[in-house]
Design a protein around this motif. Structure first.
Motif, mmCIF file in Angstrom:
data_model
loop_
_atom_site.group_PDB
_atom_site.id
_atom_site.type_symbol
_atom_site.label_atom_id
_atom_site.label_comp_id
_atom_site.label_asym_id
_atom_site.label_seq_id
_atom_site.Cartn_x
_atom_site.Cartn_y
_atom_site.Cartn_z
ATOM 1 N N ALA A 130 0.851 -1.194 0.000
ATOM 2 C CA ALA A 130 0.000 0.000 0.000
ATOM 3 C C ALA A 130 0.883 1.239 0.000
ATOM 4 O O ALA A 130 1.334 1.695 1.054
ATOM 5 C CB ALA A 130 -0.921 -0.002 1.221
ATOM 6 N N PRO A 131 1.174 1.800 -1.185
ATOM 7 C CA PRO A 131 2.017 3.004 -1.263
ATOM 8 C C PRO A 131 1.266 4.215 -0.711
ATOM 9 O O PRO A 131 0.369 4.753 -1.361
ATOM 10 C CB PRO A 131 2.288 3.144 -2.765
ATOM 11 C CG PRO A 131 1.143 2.441 -3.431
ATOM 12 C CD PRO A 131 0.742 1.331 -2.514
ATOM 13 N N LEU A 132 1.617 4.635 0.480
ATOM 14 C CA LEU A 132 0.832 5.661 1.177
ATOM 15 C C LEU A 132 1.269 7.073 0.784
ATOM 16 O O LEU A 132 1.852 7.815 1.582
ATOM 17 C CB LEU A 132 0.943 5.458 2.687
ATOM 18 C CG LEU A 132 0.443 4.121 3.232
ATOM 19 C CD1 LEU A 132 0.470 4.110 4.746
ATOM 20 C CD2 LEU A 132 -0.969 3.821 2.741
ATOM 21 N N LEU A 253 -13.362 -2.515 8.419
ATOM 22 C CA LEU A 253 -12.578 -3.136 7.344
ATOM 23 C C LEU A 253 -11.587 -2.162 6.718
ATOM 24 O O LEU A 253 -10.528 -2.572 6.228
ATOM 25 C CB LEU A 253 -13.514 -3.706 6.277
ATOM 26 C CG LEU A 253 -14.273 -4.970 6.707
ATOM 27 C CD1 LEU A 253 -15.373 -5.304 5.711
ATOM 28 C CD2 LEU A 253 -13.316 -6.152 6.847
ATOM 29 N N SER A 254 -11.902 -0.877 6.739
ATOM 30 C CA SER A 254 -10.983 0.107 6.145
ATOM 31 C C SER A 254 -9.651 0.124 6.875
ATOM 32 O O SER A 254 -8.606 0.404 6.279
ATOM 33 C CB SER A 254 -11.613 1.501 6.154
ATOM 34 O OG SER A 254 -11.626 2.060 7.452
ATOM 35 N N GLN A 255 -9.676 -0.168 8.167
ATOM 36 C CA GLN A 255 -8.411 -0.250 8.898
ATOM 37 C C GLN A 255 -7.830 -1.654 8.867
ATOM 38 O O GLN A 255 -6.615 -1.836 8.844
ATOM 39 C CB GLN A 255 -8.621 0.194 10.341
ATOM 40 C CG GLN A 255 -8.855 1.680 10.482
ATOM 41 C CD GLN A 255 -7.789 2.501 9.792
ATOM 42 O OE1 GLN A 255 -6.642 2.529 10.206
ATOM 43 N NE2 GLN A 255 -8.162 3.182 8.723
ATOM 44 N N ALA A 256 -8.687 -2.655 8.849
ATOM 45 C CA ALA A 256 -8.205 -4.042 8.806
ATOM 46 C C ALA A 256 -7.389 -4.314 7.558
ATOM 47 O O ALA A 256 -6.449 -5.112 7.581
ATOM 48 C CB ALA A 256 -9.383 -5.010 8.888
ATOM 49 N N GLU A 257 -7.708 -3.632 6.453
ATOM 50 C CA GLU A 257 -6.992 -3.905 5.204
ATOM 51 C C GLU A 257 -5.601 -3.288 5.166
ATOM 52 O O GLU A 257 -4.837 -3.527 4.246
ATOM 53 C CB GLU A 257 -7.801 -3.433 4.001
ATOM 54 C CG GLU A 257 -7.877 -1.930 3.799
ATOM 55 C CD GLU A 257 -8.577 -1.549 2.501
ATOM 56 O OE1 GLU A 257 -8.918 -2.458 1.721
ATOM 57 O OE2 GLU A 257 -8.787 -0.339 2.271
ATOM 58 N N HIS A 258 -5.264 -2.476 6.169
ATOM 59 C CA HIS A 258 -3.917 -1.890 6.216
ATOM 60 C C HIS A 258 -2.853 -2.973 6.329
ATOM 61 O O HIS A 258 -1.805 -2.900 5.683
ATOM 62 C CB HIS A 258 -3.793 -0.932 7.394
ATOM 63 C CG HIS A 258 -4.034 0.495 7.039
ATOM 64 N ND1 HIS A 258 -3.235 1.195 6.163
ATOM 65 C CD2 HIS A 258 -4.987 1.364 7.438
ATOM 66 C CE1 HIS A 258 -3.686 2.438 6.037
ATOM 67 N NE2 HIS A 258 -4.754 2.552 6.801
ATOM 68 N N GLY A 259 -3.085 -3.947 7.201
ATOM 69 C CA GLY A 259 -2.076 -4.981 7.410
ATOM 70 C C GLY A 259 -2.600 -6.081 8.298
ATOM 71 O O GLY A 259 -3.550 -5.882 9.075
ATOM 72 N N LEU A 288 -13.398 -7.670 -1.054
ATOM 73 C CA LEU A 288 -12.231 -6.790 -0.962
ATOM 74 C C LEU A 288 -11.032 -7.369 -1.704
ATOM 75 O O LEU A 288 -10.715 -8.551 -1.553
ATOM 76 C CB LEU A 288 -11.837 -6.576 0.504
ATOM 77 C CG LEU A 288 -12.782 -5.749 1.371
ATOM 78 C CD1 LEU A 288 -12.237 -5.662 2.794
ATOM 79 C CD2 LEU A 288 -12.983 -4.355 0.802
ATOM 80 N N PRO A 289 -10.338 -6.550 -2.494
ATOM 81 C CA PRO A 289 -9.108 -7.015 -3.157
ATOM 82 C C PRO A 289 -8.043 -7.464 -2.161
ATOM 83 O O PRO A 289 -7.271 -8.373 -2.440
ATOM 84 C CB PRO A 289 -8.646 -5.783 -3.948
ATOM 85 C CG PRO A 289 -9.878 -4.970 -4.143
ATOM 86 C CD PRO A 289 -10.692 -5.186 -2.900
ATOM 87 N N ARG A 290 -8.015 -6.807 -0.991
ATOM 88 C CA ARG A 290 -7.036 -7.169 0.048
ATOM 89 C C ARG A 290 -7.694 -8.064 1.108
ATOM 90 O O ARG A 290 -7.428 -7.938 2.304
ATOM 91 C CB ARG A 290 -6.459 -5.897 0.690
ATOM 92 C CG ARG A 290 -5.624 -5.081 -0.301
ATOM 93 C CD ARG A 290 -5.294 -3.697 0.251
ATOM 94 N NE ARG A 290 -4.423 -3.722 1.398
ATOM 95 C CZ ARG A 290 -3.090 -3.739 1.361
ATOM 96 N NH1 ARG A 290 -2.469 -3.754 0.200
ATOM 97 N NH2 ARG A 290 -2.374 -3.731 2.468
ATOM 98 N N LYS A 295 -8.668 -10.190 6.414
ATOM 99 C CA LYS A 295 -9.148 -11.361 7.161
ATOM 100 C C LYS A 295 -8.228 -11.667 8.333
ATOM 101 O O LYS A 295 -8.694 -11.981 9.446
ATOM 102 C CB LYS A 295 -9.228 -12.558 6.217
ATOM 103 C CG LYS A 295 -9.902 -13.782 6.819
ATOM 104 C CD LYS A 295 -10.033 -14.889 5.773
ATOM 105 C CE LYS A 295 -10.699 -16.126 6.354
ATOM 106 N NZ LYS A 295 -10.799 -17.217 5.354
ATOM 107 N N SER A 296 -6.934 -11.583 8.112
ATOM 108 C CA SER A 296 -5.976 -11.835 9.201
ATOM 109 C C SER A 296 -6.147 -10.817 10.317
ATOM 110 O O SER A 296 -6.089 -11.153 11.509
ATOM 111 C CB SER A 296 -4.543 -11.780 8.666
ATOM 112 O OG SER A 296 -4.317 -12.819 7.748
ATOM 113 N N ALA A 297 -6.344 -9.545 9.926
ATOM 114 C CA ALA A 297 -6.533 -8.502 10.934
ATOM 115 C C ALA A 297 -7.833 -8.700 11.707
ATOM 116 O O ALA A 297 -7.881 -8.495 12.927
ATOM 117 C CB ALA A 297 -6.516 -7.130 10.270
#
Length: 432
Positions: A130-132, A253-259, A288-290, A295-297
């Protein structure tokens, strides 16, 4: 997601534990890399870039041709979006400027405080999955407003040695000219010690994974300041039956997809809403693409039902979330009662994503409970306050005796003498 219903206070510590490794698990690796970068400079930086990023590029700095080509690879629509966000961030951080504070504490004793920019700052911008590029806006815009003279940027490259063009474009419109293709621990070490290619800075800014977080903390042992310990992202939502379950799930989910090491928490005042949000999370997760990262988060995350607003608020202040969303019928109770949070989002139409990108507030925030002690990045993060004082003959006579007595009581005779000599001279000149 782990569910808990009205947990007792003695359960909170284990329930709210973050899914992070301890510093001891990471520190040895960080210290080894720091030692090599300090002693071997660019050679060590390149070694670890090959090892961790698969980047074998001989040049650490982004070239002029790469910078020139970057804007051509960014769509006009995205450029407009970045401009809108940049302007809102500029407005909010410009409003944080403070005037000189000046006071005459007693006749003849004038004291004042002025802000001065930190001259050399280093920005760390996560890349990878994720290039921030939005983080560049959050750091470079206030750095420019503050007047920092030298701003350098480090970001991890792709395996082919390239840097995401949106990162380059955003850095360019923020006035950053020195950009390096270096990520992780080696980037923090390079900005801490300086190498043949990368300048040593006075303060390092920017979020990162747990390794970057520990590296920043280690940098403070070498006379380099950091913005805060900012590691894996986290979010806590407090909601009641007035909340929209789909909105709440999307925020989680918006935060879960960070990592995979991110954590999200729902504190619900309604059992029905809790169940609805759990269903929505699973439904939205599937598209979700990520998905695998999120899911891990989610597996590390919590759904907590609390029987009262008072108990919910106490638990939230104990957790000290990086991001805190309030979706209740009585938001003022939580707005007025929250003491420990990085950034607060109020109401059904205030997604955390707004703060991440374009509302104007800063998204570089304390995580892992550090919101109890640290603020998020703001204009003052890029400045330091210097105090000044000017004392007249009248002033030193008014406070001189107090200084003498206090210095003598502490056994510091030279301190007393520095005042006594001046007072004696003033007395002598009066008698002439």
């Amino acid at each position: 997601m782990i569910k808990s219903f009205d947990p007792e206070k003695n359960e909170w510590f284990s329930l709210l534990k973050r899914p992070t490794q301890t510093v001891e698990d990471i520190e040895k690796v960080v210290e080894q890399i720091f030692g090599e970068v300090r002693d071997q400079g660019d050679e060590a930086v390149k070694k670890y870039s090959r090892l961790f990023d698969g980047n074998g590029s001989p040049n650490l700095e982004v070239s002029e041709s790469e910078l020139a080509n970057a804007p051509l690879q960014v769509t006009d629509e995205l450029k407009k979006a970045i401009d809108l966000a940049k302007e809102n961030i500029r407005k909010f951080h410009t409003a944080q400027r403070t005037e000189r504070v000046s006071v005459e504490t007693i006749a003849g004793v004038k004291c004042w405080q002025e802000k001065r920019p930190i001259q050399k700052v280093g920005l760390y911008i996560p890349g990878g999955t994720a290039p921030l590029f939005s983080t560049i806006l959050m750091l470079a815009v206030p750095a420019q407003i503050a007047g920092c003279k030298e701003i350098i940027l480090c970001t991890p490259p792709a395996k082919d040695g390239s840097v995401n063009p949106v990162i380059l474009y955003t850095a360019m419109i923020c006035g950053i000219k020195r950009i390096y293709k270096v990520g992780g621990i080696q980037a923090i070490a390079a900005m801490t010690f300086g190498t043949e290619s990368i300048e040593k800075v006075y303060k390092i800014f920017g979020p990162g994974n747990q390794y970057v977080t520990v590296a920043k903390q280690l940098a403070t042992k070498y006379n380099v300041a950091i913005d805060m310990p900012a590691g894996p992202s986290e979010l806590l939502v407090v909601a009641d039956q007035s909340a929209n379950a789909a909105f709440v799930a999307s925020d989680l989910l918006s935060q879960a997809e960070h990592g995979a090491d991110s954590q999200v928490v729902l504190v619900s005042l309604s059992k029905q809403l809790l169940e609805e949000v759990e269903e929505e999370v699973q439904k939205q997760l599937e598209v979700l693409p990520r998905k695998e990262i999120a899911k891990s988060a989610i597996e590390n995350s919590r759904l907590i039902f609390m029987t009262s607003e008072e108990k919910a608020l106490e638990l939230i202040n104990e957790y000290a979330p990086e991001h805190f969303i309030i979706c209740t019928k009585t938001p003022d109770f939580f707005v007025e009662g929250i003491n420990n949070a990085g950034s607060v989002f109020i109401g059904n139409y205030t997604p955390e994503s707004a703060g991440d990108y374009a509302s104007g507030t800063n998204h570089t925030l304390p995580t892992n409970g550090y919101a109890k002690q640290y603020s998020g990045v703001n204009l003052d993060s890029f400045t330091k306050a210097i105090t000044f004082q000017e004392i007249s003959a009248e002033g030193i006579q008014k406070i001189g005796n107090a200084i003498e007595l206090m210095a003598e009581a502490e056994g510091l005779q030279a301190h007393k003498n520095a005042v006594s000599l001046r007072l004696d001279e003033l007395k002598a000149s009066k008698n002439e």
